[in-house]
Design a protein around this motif. Structure first.
Motif, short mmCIF file in Angstrom:
data_model
loop_
_atom_site.label_atom_id
_atom_site.label_comp_id
_atom_site.label_asym_id
_atom_site.label_seq_id
_atom_site.Cartn_x
_atom_site.Cartn_y
_atom_site.Cartn_z
N THR A 284 0.98 18.76 -10.64
CA THR A 284 0.03 19.86 -10.91
C THR A 284 0.77 21.19 -11.06
O THR A 284 0.49 21.98 -11.96
CB THR A 284 -0.99 19.97 -9.78
N GLY A 285 1.72 21.42 -10.18
CA GLY A 285 2.50 22.66 -10.24
C GLY A 285 3.30 22.76 -11.53
O GLY A 285 3.40 23.84 -12.14
N ALA A 286 3.86 21.64 -11.94
CA ALA A 286 4.64 21.63 -13.18
C ALA A 286 3.76 21.93 -14.38
O ALA A 286 4.16 22.67 -15.30
CB ALA A 286 5.33 20.27 -13.35
N ILE A 287 2.57 21.36 -14.39
CA ILE A 287 1.64 21.60 -15.51
C ILE A 287 1.26 23.08 -15.58
O ILE A 287 1.27 23.69 -16.65
CB ILE A 287 0.38 20.72 -15.36
N PHE A 288 0.92 23.65 -14.41
CA PHE A 288 0.55 25.08 -14.37
C PHE A 288 1.72 25.97 -14.80
O PHE A 288 1.54 26.99 -15.46
CB PHE A 288 0.06 25.47 -12.98
N MET B 54 0.86 -1.19 0.00
CA MET B 54 0.00 0.00 0.00
C MET B 54 0.90 1.25 0.00
O MET B 54 1.84 1.37 0.76
CB MET B 54 -0.88 0.00 1.25
N SER B 55 0.61 2.19 -0.94
CA SER B 55 1.44 3.40 -1.10
C SER B 55 1.20 4.38 0.05
O SER B 55 0.14 4.40 0.65
CB SER B 55 1.12 4.07 -2.42
N ASN B 56 2.21 5.17 0.27
CA ASN B 56 2.15 6.19 1.32
C ASN B 56 1.28 7.35 0.86
O ASN B 56 1.55 7.97 -0.19
CB ASN B 56 3.58 6.67 1.63
N PRO B 57 0.20 7.69 1.59
CA PRO B 57 -0.68 8.78 1.14
C PRO B 57 0.00 10.14 1.10
O PRO B 57 -0.31 10.99 0.28
CB PRO B 57 -1.82 8.77 2.17
N ILE B 58 0.96 10.35 2.01
CA ILE B 58 1.67 11.65 2.01
C ILE B 58 2.53 11.78 0.76
O ILE B 58 2.56 12.83 0.11
CB ILE B 58 2.53 11.77 3.28
N LEU B 59 3.23 10.72 0.41
CA LEU B 59 4.06 10.73 -0.78
C LEU B 59 3.23 10.93 -2.04
O LEU B 59 3.62 11.66 -2.96
CB LEU B 59 4.85 9.42 -0.86
N LEU B 60 2.05 10.30 -2.04
CA LEU B 60 1.15 10.43 -3.18
C LEU B 60 0.66 11.88 -3.33
O LEU B 60 0.61 12.42 -4.44
CB LEU B 60 -0.04 9.49 -3.01
N ALA B 61 0.34 12.51 -2.22
CA ALA B 61 -0.14 13.90 -2.24
C ALA B 61 0.96 14.85 -2.75
O ALA B 61 0.70 15.76 -3.55
CB ALA B 61 -0.60 14.32 -0.85
N VAL B 62 2.20 14.60 -2.27
CA VAL B 62 3.32 15.44 -2.73
C VAL B 62 3.54 15.27 -4.22
O VAL B 62 3.79 16.24 -4.95
CB VAL B 62 4.60 15.08 -1.94
N LEU B 63 3.42 14.03 -4.68
CA LEU B 63 3.61 13.75 -6.11
C LEU B 63 2.54 14.44 -6.96
O LEU B 63 2.83 15.04 -8.00
CB LEU B 63 3.58 12.23 -6.34
N VAL B 64 1.29 14.37 -6.50
CA VAL B 64 0.19 15.01 -7.23
C VAL B 64 0.38 16.52 -7.29
O VAL B 64 0.21 17.16 -8.34
CB VAL B 64 -1.17 14.66 -6.58
N LEU B 65 0.74 17.12 -6.15
CA LEU B 65 0.95 18.56 -6.11
C LEU B 65 2.12 18.98 -7.01
O LEU B 65 2.08 20.02 -7.68
CB LEU B 65 1.22 19.02 -4.67
N GLY B 66 3.18 18.18 -7.01
CA GLY B 66 4.33 18.50 -7.85
C GLY B 66 3.98 18.47 -9.32
O GLY B 66 4.37 19.36 -10.09
#
Length: 302
Positions: free
Chosen positions: A15-19, A1-13
């Motif tokens: 998203t930020g790159a796309i913007f 099971m993946s770490n939810p904190i790591l997943l959130a950081v990855l999603v935010l990163g």
């Protein structure tokens, strides 16, 4: 099971790159190309941002020059003729010659001419004091002497004389930027032409009250008698609301009005006023040659 904190950081990163990529392309599409000539002219201007040109600052003035493409109606008072020639060279036009100007203090209500009747102990600010009362001498039109003009002068051309309580203009430092004229709440400081050989004649009074009232508060007040206007051969003097005004575009600094003013309200700068010629008196009776008495007719001999 993946770490939810790591997943959130990855999603935010991600998203930020796309913007960031989107913002980059938007900025490239809508960016405004600025004429490099603006920077060149801005470097030539004095950088005082005094507002004498009527613009928000030297950068705004440079933009105005480039947008217009010439110097018609635009000038930098602080820079003077030297800066005007440089700007004209960059624009590829000819700089129009203009008469040099200088700040003039139109008030002679010194401590001796307008003695204090009250003592002001408030905020040392002319605008604030003007809103509260007439002034220590009682003249509602005279200089308050609190130095707002000197505070805003970026060239050190203005100072308050401790003996007279009035502003003094250093003509060598004054650039006629107009900052002092805007700072004075009573419009006492005026920009006038320096004049030939720096000679100027002006009415050092702003009081529009009737002569008797004006004289009660200041011995050097203009009383609107009109004697100055009568002797002016150039029609440079007008009387309005009990106050004389000399049009510097017509005045030739002859000094006749200076000698005619009964209160000394008219000031002459940097020249000796023309003294009135002494009146020639008729010779006294004792000095006149005696008239020969008529001879009695001879009686013929008989």
């Amino acid at each position: 099971m993946s770490n939810p904190i790591l997943l959130a950081v990855l999603v935010l990163g991600v998203t930020g790159a796309i913007f960031a990529v989107v913002l980059y392309f938007v900025a490239q599409k809508f960016k405004v190309e600025e004429d490099p000539l603006i920077d060149e002219i801005a470097d030539v201007l004095p950088g005082a941002n005094c507002g004498g040109c009527g613009k928000a600052g030297c950068r705004a003035m440079a933009e105005a020059f480039v947008k217009q493409g010439n110097m018609e109606g635009l000038s930098c008072p602080a820079g003077g003729p030297a800066v005007a020639e440089k700007v004209a060279a960059l624009l590829g036009c000819v700089a129009e010659a203009s008469d040099p100007m200088v700040a003039v203090v139109r008030c002679n209500g010194s401590c001796s001419n307008a003695p204090a009747k009250t003592n002001y102990d408030g905020l040392k600010d002319c605008a604030y004091a003007h809103s509260l009362y007439q002034g220590e001498s009682g003249c509602a039109f005279g200089c308050l002497g609190l130095g707002n003009c000197a505070k805003v002068c970026q060239f050190g051309a203005l100072s308050i004389d401790p003996e007279t309580g009035l502003p003094v203009v250093d003509e060598e430092k004054c650039t006629a930027c107009g900052a002092c004229t805007k700072a004075c709440p009573r419009a006492i400081i005026e920009l006038r032409k320096k004049g030939m050989k720096n000679r100027r004649v002006f009415v050092a009074c702003r009081n529009t009250e009737k002569g008797g009232v004006a004289k009660k508060n200041c011995a050097a007040a203009c009383i609107g008698c009109g004697k100055c206007a009568k002797v002016c051969k150039k029609e440079a003097i007008t009387i309005e609301k009990n106050l004389s005004y000399i049009d510097f575009t017509k005045c030739v600094a002859c000094g006749l009005c200076v000698n005619e003013c009964p209160t000394g309200a008219i000031q002459a700068a940097n020249f000796t006023p023309v003294k009135p010629k002494p009146k020639t008196e008729a010779p006294a009776a004792s000095d006149a040659p005696a008239a020969e008495a008529p001879k009695a007719p001879e009686t013929p001999a008989n």
